[in-house]
Design an enzyme around this catalytic site. Sequence first.
Site, short mmCIF file in Angstrom:
data_model
loop_
_atom_site.label_atom_id
_atom_site.label_comp_id
_atom_site.label_asym_id
_atom_site.label_seq_id
_atom_site.Cartn_x
_atom_site.Cartn_y
_atom_site.Cartn_z
N GLN A 110 5.72 8.25 -20.06
CA GLN A 110 6.13 8.05 -18.35
C GLN A 110 7.22 7.89 -18.30
OE1 GLN A 110 3.96 4.80 -17.03
NE2 GLN A 110 3.72 5.51 -14.81
N SER A 170 10.56 4.29 -14.72
CA SER A 170 11.25 3.33 -14.34
C SER A 170 12.79 3.50 -14.91
CB SER A 170 10.68 2.09 -15.07
OG SER A 170 9.41 1.54 -15.07
N SER A 205 7.45 3.70 -22.75
CA SER A 205 6.32 3.52 -23.70
C SER A 205 5.85 4.77 -24.70
CB SER A 205 5.15 2.84 -23.26
OG SER A 205 5.49 1.71 -22.45
N GLU A 231 -3.01 4.47 -13.46
CA GLU A 231 -2.52 3.53 -14.38
C GLU A 231 -3.03 2.04 -14.18
OE1 GLU A 231 1.77 2.85 -14.49
OE2 GLU A 231 1.85 2.10 -16.37
C1 LIG Z 1 5.45 -3.49 -21.89
C2 LIG Z 1 5.62 -2.65 -20.92
C3 LIG Z 1 5.68 -1.27 -20.75
C4 LIG Z 1 6.19 -0.51 -19.92
N1 LIG Z 1 6.14 0.89 -19.77
C5 LIG Z 1 6.85 1.68 -19.09
C6 LIG Z 1 6.50 3.19 -19.46
O1 LIG Z 1 5.89 3.86 -20.24
N2 LIG Z 1 7.16 4.00 -18.46
C7 LIG Z 1 7.96 3.45 -17.28
O2 LIG Z 1 8.39 4.31 -16.47
N3 LIG Z 1 8.03 2.04 -16.97
C8 LIG Z 1 7.38 1.29 -18.21
N4 LIG Z 1 7.41 0.06 -17.82
C9 LIG Z 1 8.33 -0.79 -16.94
C10 LIG Z 1 7.74 -1.25 -15.48
O3 LIG Z 1 6.75 -0.64 -14.78
C11 LIG Z 1 8.79 -2.16 -14.96
O4 LIG Z 1 9.28 -3.11 -15.67
C12 LIG Z 1 8.06 -2.98 -13.72
O5 LIG Z 1 7.84 -1.89 -12.67
C13 LIG Z 1 8.91 -3.84 -13.11
O6 LIG Z 1 10.19 -3.14 -12.89
P1 LIG Z 1 11.53 -4.02 -13.35
O7 LIG Z 1 11.36 -4.55 -14.88
O8 LIG Z 1 12.68 -3.13 -12.94
O9 LIG Z 1 11.69 -5.47 -12.59
P2 LIG Z 1 12.22 -5.65 -11.06
O10 LIG Z 1 11.51 -4.75 -10.21
O11 LIG Z 1 13.71 -5.94 -11.11
O12 LIG Z 1 11.41 -7.05 -10.62
C14 LIG Z 1 12.05 -8.31 -11.00
C15 LIG Z 1 11.13 -9.41 -10.35
O13 LIG Z 1 11.27 -9.27 -9.05
C16 LIG Z 1 9.97 -9.09 -8.48
N5 LIG Z 1 10.00 -8.39 -7.18
C17 LIG Z 1 10.60 -7.24 -7.30
N6 LIG Z 1 10.48 -6.56 -6.00
C18 LIG Z 1 9.69 -7.35 -5.40
C19 LIG Z 1 8.95 -7.26 -4.10
N7 LIG Z 1 9.31 -6.32 -3.06
N8 LIG Z 1 8.24 -8.28 -3.52
C20 LIG Z 1 8.13 -9.54 -4.37
N9 LIG Z 1 8.40 -9.52 -5.74
C21 LIG Z 1 9.15 -8.59 -5.98
C22 LIG Z 1 9.17 -8.68 -9.62
O14 LIG Z 1 7.74 -8.69 -9.31
C23 LIG Z 1 9.64 -9.39 -10.78
O15 LIG Z 1 8.97 -10.73 -10.94
C24 LIG Z 1 7.01 -0.85 -18.72
C25 LIG Z 1 7.13 -2.48 -18.87
C26 LIG Z 1 6.70 -3.25 -19.72
C27 LIG Z 1 6.69 -4.60 -19.77
#
Ligand SMILES: Cc1cc2nc3c(=O)[nH]c(=O)nc-3n(C[C@H](O)[C@H](O)[C@H](O)COP(=O)(O)OP(=O)(O)OC[C@H]3O[C@@H](n4cnc5c(N)ncnc54)[C@H](O)[C@@H]3O)c2cc1C
Length: 427
Positions: free
Chosen positions: A106, A109, A141, A224
């Site tokens: 996928q 991100s 992933s 998902e």
């Molecule tokens: C084990 C694992 C597997 C993954 N696999 C995939 C994959 O296969 N493909 C893929 O595309 N992605 C994948 N991801 C990514 C995942 O979808 C993102 O990490 C997730 O959407 C959060 O985005 P970010 O890490 O950029 O955090 P950020 O968006 O930067 O968030 C940081 C913090 O701010 C908070 N926050 C952000 N915006 C808001 C808001 N509007 N209101 C309140 N709080 C907020 C969040 O809750 C978080 O605590 C994976 C992540 C993990 C940990």
Amino acid sequence: MADVIDELQAWLDENWDPDLTVAEWWEQLGLAGWSAPSLPENAYGRGLPRNDAVRVAETIGEHGALPAPGGLGLLLAAPTIATHGTQEQIDRYVRKIVTGQEAWCQLFSEPVAGSDLAGLQSRAVQDGDEWIVNGQKVWTSGGHYADLGMLIARTNSDAPKHQGISYFAIDMHQPGMDIRPLKEMTGRALFNEVFMTDARTTTDALIGDKNNGWAVANTTLAFERAGLGSGGGHAATSAALPGTVAGHLDKRAGDFVQNRRSGGGGAQFRGAGKMLRELAKSTGAIDDPTVRQDLMRLHTLQEIGRMQTLRLKALKAKGEDIPGFGNIGKLSMSDMMRLQRDLGLRIIGAGGMLHAYDSAGKARLDEATGQPFNGFITELALFAQAPPIYGGTDQVQRNIIGERVLGLPKDPGFDRATPFSELPKNA
Ligand SMILES: Cc1cc2nc3c(=O)[nH]c(=O)nc-3n(C[C@H](O)[C@H](O)[C@H](O)COP(=O)(O)OP(=O)(O)OC[C@H]3O[C@@H](n4cnc5c(N)ncnc54)[C@H](O)[C@@H]3O)c2cc1C
């Protein structure tokens, strides 16, 4: 449902043969509609509700046959393409997913677009019948063993950010794709960063309409959440990996039946509640009333999840729904993971500070601690940070429930109507 299970059992009696190759077995399973029975019939499924599909998977496992191919192809790409793709795309992509021939990842991100996914900056520019893709994805992933990716990329920067995104299937085995594994604190490398430099995809790989990829991506995200949430019941995951990279397709199917995969997505921790109860009994931690209370809390959460799913099934049969069901289920799953983490560490005590990163280290650790479950608990504790993040963080799930289910006002912001090109951006 009993009829379907009878039909499946008869089919398994006739067709399961451990001496088939994995590819041969999955070809039969997939084309008979048993790999993804919740998909519609025109998409290699049987149109069964989710609970019944779980029962089908359990029956395959109980029979001792190799389960259906797992991974993001079956969980996400197949139902998304079945929903938004043309019949040609269903036949091109879903057929190879249900028969395990191709694995998917996928590509959503990005370093600056996680929770704010619609802020993504990867671009796809049309070049005749092709699209040229540039940008970076992260947390991908299974990217290192995927044949194809579900890619969302910006195709119109002059439209507001949700309206200029398109959804493509893209070949992961091409020179423009640089896939670099990222090591996690568990010691494994489940996910990757993916750099796309003049990578190419084609117009017939566009899923849904051009610039309508946000709607398609939301379908993927809904599947998902539903797949990750609590309460659905989970059958065994196949120990054999789909796709051309893992190298399992030509191996004997029967050889994979004993080893259930302990892959990503927390699949390896299902059933952890029962295991923690037994462990607490064996260490004497069960005598601690607060441990018993938390074990009961865990059991209660699991039962609530199971009953919610039964309730949903009954409501769906009447044409009704539980709004936010997937979001609530995913939040509950995160709660259970945290509770399991805390309980496990309390039960094994100081041993929880020791973690083995490979099988040799695990053998040494087992010997030193005399506790064969030590590694399981520390792995669970380290992995427990992931479910509240992937598939949309806990905070994002709560935002969705607030805005879309409870009808609360949306976050204030000007970015929904402003052209993406005019929005302020991080570097
Ligand atoms: C084990 C694992 C597997 C993954 N696999 C995939 C994959 O296969 N493909 C893929 O595309 N992605 C994948 N991801 C990514 C995942 O979808 C993102 O990490 C997730 O959407 C959060 O985005 P970010 O890490 O950029 O955090 P950020 O968006 O930067 O968030 C940081 C913090 O701010 C908070 N926050 C952000 N915006 C808001 C808001 N509007 N209101 C309140 N709080 C907020 C969040 O809750 C978080 O605590 C994976 C992540 C993990 C940990």
